[in-house]
Write a protein that holds these residues in place. Structure first.
Motif, PDB file in Angstrom:
ATOM      1  N   TYR A 165       0.314   5.292   1.154  1.00 49.30           N
ATOM      2  CA  TYR A 165      -0.519   6.312   1.781  1.00 49.30           C
ATOM      3  C   TYR A 165       0.225   7.640   1.761  1.00 49.30           C
ATOM      4  O   TYR A 165       1.455   7.674   1.756  1.00 49.30           O
ATOM      5  CB  TYR A 165      -0.781   5.978   3.253  1.00 49.30           C
ATOM      6  CG  TYR A 165      -1.545   4.708   3.525  1.00 49.30           C
ATOM      7  CD1 TYR A 165      -0.897   3.484   3.688  1.00 49.30           C
ATOM      8  CD2 TYR A 165      -2.932   4.727   3.670  1.00 49.30           C
ATOM      9  CE1 TYR A 165      -1.608   2.321   3.964  1.00 49.30           C
ATOM     10  CE2 TYR A 165      -3.647   3.564   3.948  1.00 49.30           C
ATOM     11  CZ  TYR A 165      -2.973   2.373   4.096  1.00 49.30           C
ATOM     12  OH  TYR A 165      -3.675   1.224   4.372  1.00 49.30           O
TER      13      TYR A 165
ATOM     14  N   LEU B 149       3.919   7.160   3.102  1.00 50.35           N
ATOM     15  CA  LEU B 149       4.147   5.952   3.875  1.00 50.35           C
ATOM     16  C   LEU B 149       3.764   4.728   3.057  1.00 50.35           C
ATOM     17  O   LEU B 149       2.691   4.677   2.463  1.00 50.35           O
ATOM     18  CB  LEU B 149       3.323   5.973   5.157  1.00 50.35           C
ATOM     19  CG  LEU B 149       3.764   6.994   6.209  1.00 50.35           C
ATOM     20  CD1 LEU B 149       2.682   7.232   7.228  1.00 50.35           C
ATOM     21  CD2 LEU B 149       5.029   6.535   6.903  1.00 50.35           C
TER      22      LEU B 149
ATOM     23  N   GLU C 235      -4.016  -6.130   9.599  1.00 51.80           N
ATOM     24  CA  GLU C 235      -2.819  -5.551  10.206  1.00 51.80           C
ATOM     25  C   GLU C 235      -1.781  -5.278   9.127  1.00 51.80           C
ATOM     26  O   GLU C 235      -1.468  -6.146   8.313  1.00 51.80           O
ATOM     27  CB  GLU C 235      -2.237  -6.505  11.240  1.00 51.80           C
ATOM     28  CG  GLU C 235      -0.962  -6.009  11.870  1.00 51.80           C
ATOM     29  CD  GLU C 235      -0.439  -6.962  12.909  1.00 51.80           C
ATOM     30  OE1 GLU C 235      -1.145  -7.924  13.238  1.00 51.80           O
ATOM     31  OE2 GLU C 235       0.675  -6.734  13.397  1.00 51.80           O
ATOM     32  N   GLN C 236      -1.253  -4.078   9.132  1.00 51.50           N
ATOM     33  CA  GLN C 236      -0.255  -3.686   8.146  1.00 51.50           C
ATOM     34  C   GLN C 236       1.035  -3.281   8.841  1.00 51.50           C
ATOM     35  O   GLN C 236       1.036  -2.803   9.974  1.00 51.50           O
ATOM     36  CB  GLN C 236      -0.777  -2.528   7.293  1.00 51.50           C
ATOM     37  CG  GLN C 236      -1.970  -2.935   6.442  1.00 51.50           C
ATOM     38  CD  GLN C 236      -2.502  -1.813   5.595  1.00 51.50           C
ATOM     39  OE1 GLN C 236      -1.880  -0.767   5.443  1.00 51.50           O
ATOM     40  NE2 GLN C 236      -3.669  -2.019   5.014  1.00 51.50           N
TER      41      GLN C 236
ATOM     42  N   PHE D 229       4.407  -0.868   8.475  1.00 53.93           N
ATOM     43  CA  PHE D 229       4.726   0.390   7.806  1.00 53.93           C
ATOM     44  C   PHE D 229       6.225   0.639   7.727  1.00 53.93           C
ATOM     45  O   PHE D 229       6.987   0.283   8.628  1.00 53.93           O
ATOM     46  CB  PHE D 229       4.079   1.555   8.562  1.00 53.93           C
ATOM     47  CG  PHE D 229       2.601   1.671   8.319  1.00 53.93           C
ATOM     48  CD1 PHE D 229       1.697   0.889   9.016  1.00 53.93           C
ATOM     49  CD2 PHE D 229       2.123   2.558   7.362  1.00 53.93           C
ATOM     50  CE1 PHE D 229       0.338   0.980   8.770  1.00 53.93           C
ATOM     51  CE2 PHE D 229       0.764   2.662   7.117  1.00 53.93           C
ATOM     52  CZ  PHE D 229      -0.130   1.874   7.820  1.00 53.93           C
ATOM     53  N   GLY D 230       6.618   1.300   6.649  1.00 58.20           N
ATOM     54  CA  GLY D 230       7.955   1.829   6.544  1.00 58.20           C
ATOM     55  C   GLY D 230       8.083   3.144   7.302  1.00 58.20           C
ATOM     56  O   GLY D 230       7.086   3.660   7.828  1.00 58.20           O
ATOM     57  N   PRO D 231       9.294   3.717   7.353  1.00 56.99           N
ATOM     58  CA  PRO D 231       9.528   4.930   8.139  1.00 56.99           C
ATOM     59  C   PRO D 231       8.996   6.199   7.492  1.00 56.99           C
ATOM     60  O   PRO D 231       8.914   7.237   8.150  1.00 56.99           O
ATOM     61  CB  PRO D 231      11.053   4.981   8.257  1.00 56.99           C
ATOM     62  CG  PRO D 231      11.532   4.259   7.040  1.00 56.99           C
ATOM     63  CD  PRO D 231      10.541   3.185   6.783  1.00 56.99           C
TER      64      PRO D 231
ATOM     65  N   PHE E  23       0.837  -1.197   0.000  1.00 54.39           N
ATOM     66  CA  PHE E  23       0.000   0.000   0.000  1.00 54.39           C
ATOM     67  C   PHE E  23       0.871   1.246   0.000  1.00 54.39           C
ATOM     68  O   PHE E  23       1.957   1.271   0.586  1.00 54.39           O
ATOM     69  CB  PHE E  23      -0.864   0.035   1.266  1.00 54.39           C
ATOM     70  CG  PHE E  23      -1.662  -1.217   1.522  1.00 54.39           C
ATOM     71  CD1 PHE E  23      -1.099  -2.294   2.185  1.00 54.39           C
ATOM     72  CD2 PHE E  23      -2.981  -1.315   1.119  1.00 54.39           C
ATOM     73  CE1 PHE E  23      -1.830  -3.450   2.431  1.00 54.39           C
ATOM     74  CE2 PHE E  23      -3.718  -2.456   1.358  1.00 54.39           C
ATOM     75  CZ  PHE E  23      -3.146  -3.531   2.019  1.00 54.39           C
TER      76      PHE E  23
END
Lengths: 114, 113
Positions: B35, B90, B101-102, B104-106, B33
């Motif tokens: 965002y 993101l 539940e995902q 995430f990168g920084p 994904f």
């Protein structure tokens, strides 16, 4: 379609005080519910999730949340906050079927003061 | 631990430039994904992908495209950057059969001048 409303954009609180961050959602289908936390200059981290069963769910760092189906709410609570809890908190939902992307609220900035 | 990495933490580009944001995950997740995060608006879904070479528009796809040539990599492309695309981006990933539940990168903070 789903939507999430976080009623408070900022919540200032003193250290060791209790805190509640409010979240309401609307959806035409059954959903899973989440709280994510974002510390400064970092990505999002899962705090807790509600999938089914007990309406009180416990997460990391002493946080818990209660799912209330009749009020379509999923409020986050902690009985005693620490300075290190200062962060932005996001409530999110995803459908139980179909598209599994998350729909997020606008976020609540928790500011813990000494 | 699941690791999602993004190619840059900070990026400054000029209006009209073509911009590539890269995301790589190392846990063999099917779903990925993109965002964007803006103050007071939370995170809004731009595009997502359930499989290689597969993509679907999210809630705000205008001005963006994506590419997924390999399972572990999901790229966001700004064909002609504009100042209103200045934002935090993101990337996230999840299992196909996840309960939502995902991971995430920084994030990449993009500034378009």
């Amino acid at each position: 379609a789903q939507s999430v409303t976080q009623l408070d954009s900022q919540v200032p609180v003193f250290e060791e005080a209790p805190v509640e961050l409010r979240c309401n959602y609307s959806s035409s289908v059954s959903v899973y519910l989440f709280w994510y936390v974002q510390y400064p200059n970092q990505g999002l981290q899962l705090l807790l999730k509600y999938l089914s069963g007990s309406t009180l769910v416990k997460g990391i760092n002493g946080f818990e949340a209660e799912f209330n189906k009749s009020q379509t709410s999923f409020h986050l609570r902690k009985p005693s906050v620490h300075i290190s809890d200062t962060a932005e908190y996001f409530c999110a939902v995803s459908g139980r079927t179909g598209r599994r992307a998350l729909t997020f609220g606008s976020g609540t900035r928790l500011q813990v003061q000494p | 631990d699941v690791k999602v990495t993004q190619s840059s933490r900070y990026l400054v580009k000029r209006t009209g430039e073509k911009v590539f944001l890269e995301c790589v995950q190392d846990m063999d997740h099917e779903n990925m994904f993109w965002y964007r995060q803006d103050p007071g608006l939370g995170l809004r879904l731009i595009y997502f992908s359930y499989d290689v070479k597969m993509k679907e528009k999210g809630d705000i796809p205008e001005g963006y495209s994506v590419s997924r040539e390999k399972k572990e990599r999901f790229s966001l492309i700004l064909e002609s950057a504009s100042t209103n695309q200045t934002s935090m981006y993101l990337c996230a990933s999840s299992l196909r059969r996840s309960t939502g539940e995902q991971y995430f990168g920084p994030g990449t903070r993009l500034t378009v001048t």
